[in-house]
Design a protein around this motif. Structure first.
Motif, PDB file in Angstrom:
ATOM      1  N   HIS A 119      34.898  41.029  29.215  1.00 10.84           N
ATOM      2  CA  HIS A 119      36.085  41.705  29.771  1.00 10.84           C
ATOM      3  C   HIS A 119      35.732  42.445  31.065  1.00 10.84           C
ATOM      4  O   HIS A 119      36.458  42.373  32.058  1.00 10.84           O
ATOM      5  CB  HIS A 119      36.644  42.667  28.721  1.00 10.84           C
ATOM      6  CG  HIS A 119      38.092  42.987  28.871  1.00 10.84           C
ATOM      7  ND1 HIS A 119      38.804  43.670  27.928  1.00 10.84           N
ATOM      8  CD2 HIS A 119      38.980  42.727  29.862  1.00 10.84           C
ATOM      9  CE1 HIS A 119      40.065  43.811  28.334  1.00 10.84           C
ATOM     10  NE2 HIS A 119      40.192  43.245  29.507  1.00 10.84           N
ATOM     11  N   HIS A 149      42.430  48.061  34.442  1.00  9.62           N
ATOM     12  CA  HIS A 149      41.193  48.010  33.668  1.00  9.62           C
ATOM     13  C   HIS A 149      40.358  49.275  33.871  1.00  9.62           C
ATOM     14  O   HIS A 149      39.799  49.799  32.915  1.00  9.62           O
ATOM     15  CB  HIS A 149      40.405  46.734  33.988  1.00  9.62           C
ATOM     16  CG  HIS A 149      41.026  45.527  33.353  1.00  9.62           C
ATOM     17  ND1 HIS A 149      42.052  44.829  33.954  1.00  9.62           N
ATOM     18  CD2 HIS A 149      40.835  44.940  32.150  1.00  9.62           C
ATOM     19  CE1 HIS A 149      42.438  43.846  33.141  1.00  9.62           C
ATOM     20  NE2 HIS A 149      41.713  43.889  32.043  1.00  9.62           N
ATOM     21  N   ASP A 185      45.596  47.101  26.745  1.00 11.40           N
ATOM     22  CA  ASP A 185      45.574  45.743  27.283  1.00 11.40           C
ATOM     23  C   ASP A 185      45.910  44.777  26.142  1.00 11.40           C
ATOM     24  O   ASP A 185      45.167  44.706  25.164  1.00 11.40           O
ATOM     25  CB  ASP A 185      44.154  45.472  27.816  1.00 11.40           C
ATOM     26  CG  ASP A 185      44.020  44.166  28.563  1.00 11.40           C
ATOM     27  OD1 ASP A 185      44.952  43.335  28.483  1.00 11.40           O
ATOM     28  OD2 ASP A 185      42.989  43.978  29.227  1.00 11.40           O
ATOM     29  N   HIS A 210      42.509  37.867  26.258  1.00  9.80           N
ATOM     30  CA  HIS A 210      41.072  37.998  26.545  1.00  9.80           C
ATOM     31  C   HIS A 210      40.510  39.326  26.019  1.00  9.80           C
ATOM     32  O   HIS A 210      39.310  39.459  25.845  1.00  9.80           O
ATOM     33  CB  HIS A 210      40.775  37.817  28.040  1.00  9.80           C
ATOM     34  CG  HIS A 210      41.306  38.902  28.939  1.00  9.80           C
ATOM     35  ND1 HIS A 210      42.039  38.648  30.069  1.00  9.80           N
ATOM     36  CD2 HIS A 210      41.200  40.244  28.887  1.00  9.80           C
ATOM     37  CE1 HIS A 210      42.358  39.789  30.653  1.00  9.80           C
ATOM     38  NE2 HIS A 210      41.867  40.771  29.950  1.00  9.80           N
TER      39      HIS A 210
HETATM   40 MN   MN3 Z   1      42.076  42.692  30.384  1.00  7.74          MN
END
Ligand code: MN3
Length: 227
Positions: free
Chosen positions: A46, A101, A188, A192
């Motif tokens: 990630h 992120h 998130d 993924h």
């Molecule tokens: Mn992400």
């Protein structure tokens, strides 16, 4: 000879800086710090693949848009609508990806440090009825987001907490998004972020998220006054 070496080092470092305007700050915890709730392989991929790719692609977009040089990521996203359409999409996706992120890492911590203070508990209870109701509302938002996106808790200009989801890498500081507010918590829900450990079980991932929330940071961002 020494002088030449120093000159070369200075030249090299300024050249490198000018190549990459936006840089990825180190992860504020170890890859395995969130185990067993978020595994270290997922964290590694990630951070080093997904997040790093947003940063690299954002820098490529900035190369094509000289007006963005020297601007912080916040300034860039606050003025997204002013960019020409071709650059805007790349900056929205990759600038959003980088901002989101970086924010996400900041509100995560190891399970032993994830503890809500009485002051924050009081505020959440006042707003949502109880901490459990707050969590279940957040969880249903996370499950209702179709495809890729984020769940947000933001502090609006009126000082109130608001919860909503965004698609892709959008967030509430972008001027193209009409839900203004300062992010204080985010999740998130791109596959993924959880697929290696939870496969298609997004609900389990969302429940595990509560074990690794950095509530001290959330409280700091909300700006709860100490009594
Ligand atoms: Mn992400």
């Amino acid at each position: 000879m020494k002088k030449q070496i120093i000159f070369a080092i200075v030249w090299l470092s300024t050249t490198l800086v000018s190549f990459a305007q936006v840089t990825q700050a180190p992860l504020p915890f170890k890859y395995n710090a969130l185990e067993p709730y978020i595994d270290s392989v997922t964290m590694n991929i990630h951070f080093n693949n997904h997040h790093a790719a947003y940063v690299a692609n954002l820098n490529k977009a900035i190369e094509k848009a000289p007006q963005l040089k020297g601007k912080s990521i916040e300034q860039i996203l606050l003025n997204l609508s002013k960019l020409p359409v071709d650059v805007q999409t790349a900056v929205r996706n990759n600038g959003g990806g980088h901002y989101n992120h970086t924010f996400f890492w900041s509100i995560l911590t190891s399970p032993d440090k994830s503890k809500m203070s009485p002051a924050l508990e009081e505020l959440i209870t006042k707003t949502y009825g109880s901490v459990d109701k707050f969590k279940s509302t957040f969880e249903s938002q996370a499950l209702s987001r179709f495809g890729s996106g984020w769940v947000w808790l933001v502090k609006g200009d009126d000082g109130k907490l608001k919860m909503f989801t965004t698609a892709n890498q959008d967030n509430s500081i972008m001027d193209v998004i009409k839900v203004p507010g300062k992010p204080v918590l985010a999740l998130d829900v791109w596959e993924h972020a959880y697929y290696l450990k939870y496969q298609s079980k997004r609900a389990e991932y969302v429940k595990s998220f509560w074990k690794v929330v950095n509530w001290d940071m959330v409280e700091k961002l909300i700006g709860i006054e100490k009594k």
